[in-house]
Design an enzyme around this catalytic site. Sequence first.
Site, PDB file in Angstrom:
ATOM      1  N   GLU A   1       0.971  -1.122  -0.026  1.00 37.42           N
ATOM      2  CA  GLU A   1       0.024  -0.002   0.299  1.00 37.42           C
ATOM      3  C   GLU A   1       1.096   1.053   0.037  1.00 37.42           C
ATOM      4  OE1 GLU A   1      -3.507  -0.324   2.550  1.00 37.42           O
ATOM      5  OE2 GLU A   1      -3.842   1.790   2.449  1.00 37.42           O
ATOM      6  N   ARG A   2       0.603   2.060  -0.892  1.00 35.65           N
ATOM      7  CA  ARG A   2       1.460   3.368  -1.221  1.00 35.65           C
ATOM      8  C   ARG A   2       3.042   3.066  -1.288  1.00 35.65           C
ATOM      9  NH1 ARG A   2      -3.333   5.831  -2.027  1.00 35.65           N
ATOM     10  NH2 ARG A   2      -4.598   5.558  -0.094  1.00 35.65           N
TER      11      ARG A   2
ATOM     12  N   ASN B   1      -3.118  -1.714   7.706  1.00 34.02           N
ATOM     13  CA  ASN B   1      -4.352  -2.423   7.550  1.00 34.02           C
ATOM     14  C   ASN B   1      -3.929  -3.895   7.329  1.00 34.02           C
ATOM     15  OD1 ASN B   1      -5.601   0.133   7.093  1.00 34.02           O
ATOM     16  ND2 ASN B   1      -4.584   0.454   5.136  1.00 34.02           N
TER      17      ASN B   1
ATOM     18  N   LYS C   1      -3.504  -0.350  14.408  1.00 35.25           N
ATOM     19  CA  LYS C   1      -4.310   0.791  13.704  1.00 35.25           C
ATOM     20  C   LYS C   1      -5.866   0.233  14.019  1.00 35.25           C
ATOM     21  CE  LYS C   1      -5.818   2.723   9.088  1.00 35.25           C
ATOM     22  NZ  LYS C   1      -5.509   2.846   7.972  1.00 35.25           N
TER      23      LYS C   1
ATOM     24  N   GLU D   1     -10.508   4.421   9.525  1.00 36.04           N
ATOM     25  CA  GLU D   1     -10.846   4.269   7.944  1.00 36.04           C
ATOM     26  C   GLU D   1     -11.251   2.786   7.924  1.00 36.04           C
ATOM     27  OE1 GLU D   1      -6.811   4.903   6.224  1.00 36.04           O
ATOM     28  OE2 GLU D   1      -7.373   7.007   6.157  1.00 36.04           O
TER      29      GLU D   1
ATOM     30  N   ARG E   1      -1.621   3.433  17.295  1.00 36.29           N
ATOM     31  CA  ARG E   1      -1.522   4.661  16.068  1.00 36.29           C
ATOM     32  C   ARG E   1      -2.788   5.648  16.638  1.00 36.29           C
ATOM     33  NH1 ARG E   1      -2.387   3.986  10.617  1.00 36.29           N
ATOM     34  NH2 ARG E   1      -0.647   5.121   9.919  1.00 36.29           N
TER      35      ARG E   1
ATOM     36  N   ARG F   1     -11.613  17.160  10.855  1.00 44.48           N
ATOM     37  CA  ARG F   1     -10.830  15.810  11.028  1.00 44.48           C
ATOM     38  C   ARG F   1      -9.440  16.098  11.881  1.00 44.48           C
ATOM     39  NH1 ARG F   1      -8.575  12.431   5.923  1.00 44.48           N
ATOM     40  NH2 ARG F   1      -6.774  11.631   6.985  1.00 44.48           N
TER      41      ARG F   1
ATOM     42  N   ASP G   1      -2.651  14.352   7.340  1.00 43.18           N
ATOM     43  CA  ASP G   1      -2.271  13.221   6.693  1.00 43.18           C
ATOM     44  C   ASP G   1      -0.882  13.364   5.401  1.00 43.18           C
ATOM     45  OD1 ASP G   1      -1.937  10.276   5.960  1.00 43.18           O
ATOM     46  OD2 ASP G   1      -3.740  10.354   4.667  1.00 43.18           O
TER      47      ASP G   1
ATOM     48  N   GLU H   1       3.910   9.349  -0.459  1.00 42.75           N
ATOM     49  CA  GLU H   1       2.285   9.138  -0.982  1.00 42.75           C
ATOM     50  C   GLU H   1       1.593  10.363  -1.561  1.00 42.75           C
ATOM     51  OE1 GLU H   1      -0.001   7.728   2.427  1.00 42.75           O
ATOM     52  OE2 GLU H   1      -1.887   8.208   1.045  1.00 42.75           O
TER      53      GLU H   1
ATOM     54  N   TRP I   1     -14.294  12.585   4.134  1.00 41.16           N
ATOM     55  CA  TRP I   1     -12.881  12.557   4.400  1.00 41.16           C
ATOM     56  C   TRP I   1     -12.231  13.610   5.248  1.00 41.16           C
ATOM     57  CZ3 TRP I   1     -10.725   7.896   4.178  1.00 41.16           C
ATOM     58  CH2 TRP I   1     -11.403   6.964   3.214  1.00 41.16           C
TER      59      TRP I   1
HETATM   60  C1  GCU Z   1      -3.389   7.048   4.410  1.00 33.34           C
HETATM   61  C2  GCU Z   1      -3.235   6.490   3.451  1.00 33.34           C
HETATM   62  C3  GCU Z   1      -3.725   5.064   3.694  1.00 33.34           C
HETATM   63  C4  GCU Z   1      -3.315   4.594   4.901  1.00 33.34           C
HETATM   64  C5  GCU Z   1      -3.555   5.462   6.183  1.00 33.34           C
HETATM   65  C6  GCU Z   1      -2.769   5.105   7.333  1.00 33.34           C
HETATM   66  O1  GCU Z   1      -4.825   7.532   4.798  1.00 33.34           O
HETATM   67  O2  GCU Z   1      -3.792   6.989   2.198  1.00 33.34           O
HETATM   68  O3  GCU Z   1      -3.086   4.246   2.744  1.00 33.34           O
HETATM   69  O4  GCU Z   1      -3.676   3.194   5.166  1.00 33.34           O
HETATM   70  O5  GCU Z   1      -3.154   6.825   5.689  1.00 33.34           O
HETATM   71  O6  GCU Z   1      -1.820   5.410   7.671  1.00 33.34           O
HETATM   72  O7  GCU Z   1      -3.396   4.314   8.060  1.00 33.34           O
END
Ligand code: GCU
Length: 842
Positions: free
Chosen positions: A177-178, A220, A297, A301, A334, A351, A380, A408, A557
């Site tokens: 991711e990213r 995630n 986490k 999200e 986190r 936010r 972010d 990112e 968001w």
């Molecule tokens: C950002 C990012 C996500 C990531 C999230 C996080 O939103 O775009 O890809 O999961 O941060 O740090 O948990």
Amino acid sequence: MMDFLLLFCIVFVKFVAAEDGHRAWLRYAPVPDASRYRYLPSSIIALNSTKSSPVYTAGQELQQGIKGILGKQLLVNTNGTRKTDTLAIIVGTADTYTKIYGDFDEAGDLEEDGFYLSTEGRNVLIIGSNERGALYGAFEYLSRLGQANFEEDSYVDNPHAPIRWVNQWDNLDGSIERGYAGPSIFFRNGFVADNVTRVAEYARLLASIRINGVIVNNVNANSSLLSTRNIEGLGRLADAMRPYGIQLGISLLFSSPRDLGGLPTFDPLEPTVDAWWANITEKLYAHVPDMVGYLVKANSEGQPGPLTYNRTLADGANMFARALESHGGVVMFRAFVYDNHINPANWTADRANAAVDFFKDLDGKFDENVVVQIKYGPIDFQVREPASPLFSTLRNTSTAIELQVTQEYLGHQDHLVYLAPLWKEILDFDMKADNRPSKVKDIISGGRFRRPLGGSAGVVNVGTNTTWLGSHLAMSNLYAYGKLTWDPSLSSEGILQDWIRLTFGFDKTVLDTITSMSLASWPAYENYTGNLGVQTLTDILYTHFGPNPASQDNNGWGQWTRADHTSIGMDRTVKNGTRNAGQYSPAIAQQFENIETTPDNLLLWFHHVSYTHILKSGKTVIQHFYDAHYAGASAAQSLLTQWSSLRGKIDTERFEDVLFKQTYQAGHALVWRDSITQFYCNLSGIPDEAGRVGNHTHRIEAEDMTLSGYKTYAVSPFHAASGPTHSAIVTSTNTTTGTATANVTFVSGLYDIAVNYYDLIGGRASYELSINNRTIGTWKGDLEDKLGHAPSRFLDGHSATRVTFRNVTVAKGSTVRIMGRPDGVEAAPVDYVSFLPVGVWD
Ligand code: GCU
């Protein structure tokens, strides 16, 4: 025999010359004046013979490094006999050293992971407080030699903070991711990878910048990481990293007791859930006896967490803390907890308030082995944010700062952005807690609020690409991250120049040029993406790469800019807005509450103002937007010019690689400039005083050309296409070859001809540019094979790309023709062609 020799020579030369980035800053290239080294060492004594020990590794590393740098093959002796030989390098822990050689004066000054290095006299002493410290000392000594620093001195070097981790956002299927540098080195097809060679090499790289922990999987997280097969696999990863003093940790999915364990609940206060985690933790430690801990986490999200059961975040964190405690593990919990469905119609919703709102009442309620991991700013990883107010809110809780090495929101490693100056602005920011000096760096070290733990987590996301991050120059960010975790007082420029010498050698022009490029890069990027604290104006609903300012607003968001026809910016004041300014300590709150004392670069972060509001610079907000975007894009052209001047001074492989990226960045910076300025010009109706926006005298719009097999196409978002109708052209079917022709009305002369087209994922269209039937150049829409940024399926600000053909003689009245052959879904889209007198960019 001759043939064999010849082959050997060719292979050898090729090997020696291969500069694919794999060796990063550990190249151990020969230094020019090695003869200046008065006491060239003659042997290495490493005071540990166990192969998995960092001291043993230090011996091997010293041997390899000295061979490369000084051209001398030394033997490594691990017996640790009494010092009879002079000119030896002795490396070991303070305890072992003292047992064999007796006391040394500096022993009392060493802190955990610290080391003592002495190059005075006829022996080199590298003594660590522990094994890891000894390895750090060895890397320090080699870094000095590698930069031809032969000074004789001695000093103790201790870390600023105990937690110096990196986070990888790797998924079990091997994607990241990213991540912008290819697939994972840790996972493949649902499991821990079989081949751990790159993992060990990564650990070596990280140890050389004094990182001591790696979270190997995505925040995630996936519960199948905790399957028996994967737990065994984690054991192999830890084994591969242990010789470098790097400890493994993992991210956990909060609902694993239900998802994997089959329990009816994952309530943190339910004893069966507690027992499940205790049991899994035991299993993990059976395979990873030195596991560093967990990263969690939760309730963010869409991720599950304790709030699902009306438990507090501290209840959730402490559940893991209990499981880890007897093993000495740490929970990084986190602070990135927020609701991503907030109501944009509510002027006071924000936010940016979430972290303090969620955590302030929990201060002091976390177990001692919990560290709250806080992103540097309240939103972010934007191009500019103020420091998170949570840093000064938590006084009785250990904290760490989360930084992102992976770019990112900052160009996906296809734009050069040297990040140390950004990080240092945050680390050096004084939160003025209780009106006392309270720099962020002194809070996260544990120093300011006397906490036992603290430090940094950097999201790195290296992949299988030979350059690790997908870009040679982006590696300065990884290097700087490590250096700053150890010592945040180092200067951005000093760190950078060490990295340049180790990576590219000693040429003064190379040093000066890359320094100047890197230091100009963050201001340039901020200028052409989002200035005055408005955030990176990227597409937050898609790739986070190219421009799309409209995507920020009117959704849940909360990365809002609140831009309308007359005004822009988030009102975060207490008196009239979201009250976010009030989350800071009184002195800071007052500064941000007041528009007069808010610095221009954070104006729109804290205040909602009219486009005609006058800045401290004397310009209006809107004119600043226009000027900054033009200045930023022009700075990106200068990065390319500067890099181009290094031809012949850097090996061809890396030179060409970086040249390709800088060329891309220069083109994409223009896409950013045009998009953002068009968007706000359109929204505000206020023209650019300098008449530049929307006025492109060197361009021929593709939709204005004579088309055959091509048709016009309305681009969305509109500002991702040039010209008054904001259209591009695409082939009429995805098998038809299209041509677009036009009569050149510019005066005869020498031009750089630029074509702006859209490079989409899903096909590799081919193109040809010709003048009077003479081919000027051909190219393909194949950037997905060449660059690491997240691709796009659409004609938009992510896919908009420029290709330039230089120094073409063009006569007025000639015919310019673009021929496009589609491939798959990529219908050879073109936006415009620009005839640029040499030295002009547009
Ligand atoms: C950002 C990012 C996500 C990531 C999230 C996080 O939103 O775009 O890809 O999961 O941060 O740090 O948990």
